[in-house]
Design an enzyme around this catalytic site. Structure first.
Site, PDB file in Angstrom:
ATOM      1  N   GLY A  58       0.825  -1.209   0.000  1.00 46.98           N
ATOM      2  CA  GLY A  58       0.000   0.000   0.000  1.00 46.98           C
ATOM      3  C   GLY A  58       0.859   1.260   0.000  1.00 46.98           C
ATOM      4  CB  THR A  59       4.016   2.069   1.771  1.00 47.00           C
ATOM      5  OG1 THR A  59       3.460   1.810   3.066  1.00 47.00           O
ATOM      6  CG2 THR A  59       4.989   3.221   1.866  1.00 47.00           C
ATOM      7  CG  HIS A  95       0.227  -6.815   4.587  1.00 50.47           C
ATOM      8  ND1 HIS A  95       0.239  -6.572   5.929  1.00 50.47           N
ATOM      9  CD2 HIS A  95       0.492  -5.631   3.997  1.00 50.47           C
ATOM     10  CE1 HIS A  95       0.528  -5.290   6.147  1.00 50.47           C
ATOM     11  NE2 HIS A  95       0.679  -4.697   4.976  1.00 50.47           N
ATOM     12  CB  CYS A 117       3.438   2.188  10.736  1.00 48.07           C
ATOM     13  SG  CYS A 117       2.883   1.069   9.480  1.00 48.07           S
TER      14      CYS A 117
HETATM   15  N1  PLP Z   1      -2.650   3.065   4.583  1.00 46.78           N
HETATM   16  C1  PLP Z   1      -3.264   2.613   5.673  1.00 46.78           C
HETATM   17  C2  PLP Z   1      -4.541   3.267   6.106  1.00 46.78           C
HETATM   18  C3  PLP Z   1      -2.734   1.558   6.408  1.00 46.78           C
HETATM   19  O1  PLP Z   1      -3.354   1.128   7.514  1.00 46.78           O
HETATM   20  C4  PLP Z   1      -1.524   0.958   5.955  1.00 46.78           C
HETATM   21  C5  PLP Z   1      -0.904  -0.136   6.724  1.00 46.78           C
HETATM   22  O2  PLP Z   1      -1.169  -0.334   7.882  1.00 46.78           O
HETATM   23  C6  PLP Z   1      -0.914   1.467   4.794  1.00 46.78           C
HETATM   24  C7  PLP Z   1      -1.502   2.516   4.132  1.00 46.78           C
HETATM   25  C8  PLP Z   1       0.361   0.888   4.276  1.00 46.78           C
HETATM   26  O3  PLP Z   1       0.152  -0.379   3.699  1.00 46.78           O
HETATM   27  P1  PLP Z   1       1.387  -1.378   3.524  1.00 46.78           P
HETATM   28  O4  PLP Z   1       1.677  -1.954   4.858  1.00 46.78           O
HETATM   29  O5  PLP Z   1       0.889  -2.403   2.553  1.00 46.78           O
HETATM   30  O6  PLP Z   1       2.507  -0.593   2.973  1.00 46.78           O
END
Ligand code: PLP
Length: 374
Positions: free
Chosen positions: A69-70, A199, A321
């Site tokens: 997602g990042t 994930h 995070c």
């Molecule tokens: N955006 C939100 C709202 C999230 O909760 C997260 C992960 O917890 C992310 C983005 C980032 O996703 P990823 O862990 O796949 O990079």
């Protein structure tokens, strides 16, 4: 084991893991190769793309595979902003670090960033969003579901307001916490770009996707062999992609039932708290069933986490995070320090059972008794 931290990550579904294994060991061709194995791999890639697209009610050509997602959010925000040299970007103070860090960097590059503040329930109204738009707004990025409180933002109305006032501006939605929790319909939300992650839905870590509205072109972050329509070079992570497609098919087949089940779990938790720990506070509006933020004032989150962990109950003290730092979301909601310091996030998946809720309530009672006695 009682795993109640599904907004941080989820276990990989058995079918998805088996699919990844078979792609790693049998169908391991490179989708760009011209021989039979390459063609078979390209077929798996496109079938998986269809499965992800179906989950978003989108066309397969609108789905771009990323690593998480990042990465999707980095691609969306840098790609969208850098089409212009300067301009205004509208986002919120309660976004995930992925969005906030990109915006911080874009601010350093000369873009003007507005961070909308939430109310005490963690909401940001469409009216406040609309009022913050400017003639030079080039991009807006907001999340659908907040990862710490479960607050739902009015993306539909925000998208409409953006397109009405700034027709050229792009709209990005971070839907990572909404994926297979609520129906996602980017095409109905004036959405140009949407981030999702594997994930969080039972696919492995290392796979995500970006919805890119048909006809929209962004400049890539990765340059090379031109995979993913030239937007993300590098040999595709086919085992993860295939597992992602399989997870989407499985989750889609039970979606309505899953939402109902998770709602039952949430109601059981709320009723249990009311009966057994009536002084517990719920943080935020809790618009969705799968994320609940609660505080036991006087009981520090990290200590409660350790006590629960001793009984194999896993929750989180905010977003995974944030690694124990004070929550920027709860702070933006202006909650008092005792409430922020004792915040616990419970996040359900459809694979949780009522026994998990019961274990959590017992664990919280035990932690409260130990910590209040001191
Ligand atoms: N955006 C939100 C709202 C999230 O909760 C997260 C992960 O917890 C992310 C983005 C980032 O996703 P990823 O862990 O796949 O990079």
């Amino acid at each position: 084991m009682h795993y109640l931290d599904n907004s941080a990550t989820t276990p990989v579904l058995r079918e998805a893991a088996e699919r990844a294994f078979s792609v790693m060991t049998a169908d391991f061709g490179n989708p760009s190769s011209q021989h039979k194995m390459g063609i078979a791999a390209a077929h798996i890639l496109e079938e998986s793309r269809k499965a992800v697209a179906n989950a978003l009610h989108a066309a397969p050509g609108e789905i771009l595979f990323t690593s998480c997602g990042t990465e999707s959010t980095n691609m969306a925000l840098f790609g969208a902003a850098r089409r212009k040299r300067k301009g205004h970007i509208l986002t919120t103070a309660i976004e995930h670090a992925a969005t906030l860090s990109c915006c911080k960097r874009l601010g350093q590059e000369g873009f003007d960033i507005t961070y909308l503040q939430p109310d005490e329930a963690g909401h940001i109204s469409a009216g406040r969003f609309a009022a913050a738009l400017r003639d030079d707004t080039i991009l807006a990025s907001i999340m659908l579901i907040n990862n710490e409180t479960g607050a739902r933002l009015p993306v539909d109305e925000c998208g409409r307001a953006l397109k009405r006032r700034c027709p050229e501006a792009l709209f990005h939605i971070d839907a990572v916490q909404g994926f297979f929790r609520v129906p996602l319909t980017p095409s109905k939300w004036s959405c140009d770009l949407m981030s999702i992650s594997g994930h969080k839905i039972g696919a492995p870590k290392g796979i995500g996707a970006l919805y890119l509205k048909k006809g929209l072109h962004l400049s890539p972050l990765l340059h090379g062999g031109g995979q993913e329509n030239g937007l993300r070079s590098g040999t595709e992570a086919l085992p993860n992609i295939a597992a992602f497609g399989t997870a989407c098919e499985i989750r889609a087949s039970s979606f309505a039932r899953d939402v109902q089940h998770v709602e039952t779990l949430k109601q059981a938790l709320l009723a249990g708290l009311q009966a057994r720990l009536p002084w517990a506070l719920i943080n935020g509006a809790g618009d969705v069933p799968h994320v609940i933020s609660l505080s036991l004032p006087g009981c520090k989150s990290e200590v409660v986490l350790r006590i629960l962990e001793g009984d194999e109950i896993y929750v989180s003290a905010g977003s995974a995070c944030s690694k124990g730092k004070e929550s920027h979301v709860l702070r933006a909601m202006k909650l008092d320090k005792a409430r922020i310091d004792s915040a616990i996030r419970v996040s359900f998946s459809p694979f949780n059972a009522i026994e998990d809720v019961e274990a959590l309530l017992t664990g919280l009672e035990k932690a409260a008794a130990m910590l209040k006695r001191r």
